[in-house]
Design a protein around this motif. Structure first.
Motif, PDB file in Angstrom:
ATOM      1  N   LYS A  21      19.654 -21.555  13.458  1.00 47.63           N
ATOM      2  CA  LYS A  21      18.724 -21.509  14.588  1.00 47.63           C
ATOM      3  C   LYS A  21      17.313 -21.784  14.077  1.00 47.63           C
ATOM      4  O   LYS A  21      17.043 -21.693  12.878  1.00 47.63           O
ATOM      5  N   LEU A  49      12.882 -16.928  18.294  1.00 51.72           N
ATOM      6  CA  LEU A  49      13.679 -18.148  18.185  1.00 51.72           C
ATOM      7  C   LEU A  49      13.220 -19.182  19.197  1.00 51.72           C
ATOM      8  O   LEU A  49      12.717 -18.841  20.269  1.00 51.72           O
ATOM      9  N   LYS A  52      16.817 -22.867  23.548  1.00 52.71           N
ATOM     10  CA  LYS A  52      17.931 -23.793  23.360  1.00 52.71           C
ATOM     11  C   LYS A  52      17.618 -25.204  23.847  1.00 52.71           C
ATOM     12  O   LYS A  52      18.015 -26.190  23.227  1.00 52.71           O
ATOM     13  N   GLU A  55      15.572 -27.105  21.158  1.00 53.21           N
ATOM     14  CA  GLU A  55      16.106 -27.206  19.801  1.00 53.21           C
ATOM     15  C   GLU A  55      16.390 -28.637  19.368  1.00 53.21           C
ATOM     16  O   GLU A  55      16.053 -29.032  18.256  1.00 53.21           O
TER      17      GLU A  55
END
Length: 65
Positions: A21, A49, A52, A55
């Protein structure tokens, strides 16, 4: 063919975790801190993080995958 270059800005801002990640720092922690509460500043201190949906774009900038 020449090698693909990594985006220097992305290289400085993102790190890959052991599980693959992407880790990032929070924004809004550099100046004008007097009006922000202690709780808010503390929460901005910790890394988080990357979402998504972002990414794939960042991994492309880092030449991963």
């Amino acid at each position: 063919m020449p090698k693909m270059k990594t985006k220097s800005s992305a290289k400085k801002r993102f790190k890959l975790t052991g599980s693959g990640k992407l880790k990032r720092k929070h924004a809004f922690k550099s100046h004008i801190l007097t009006k922000k509460s202690k709780k808010r500043k503390l929460k901005l201190t910790h890394a988080t993080l990357v979402h998504k949906s972002d990414e794939a774009n960042i991994k492309q900038q880092l030449n991963l995958k």
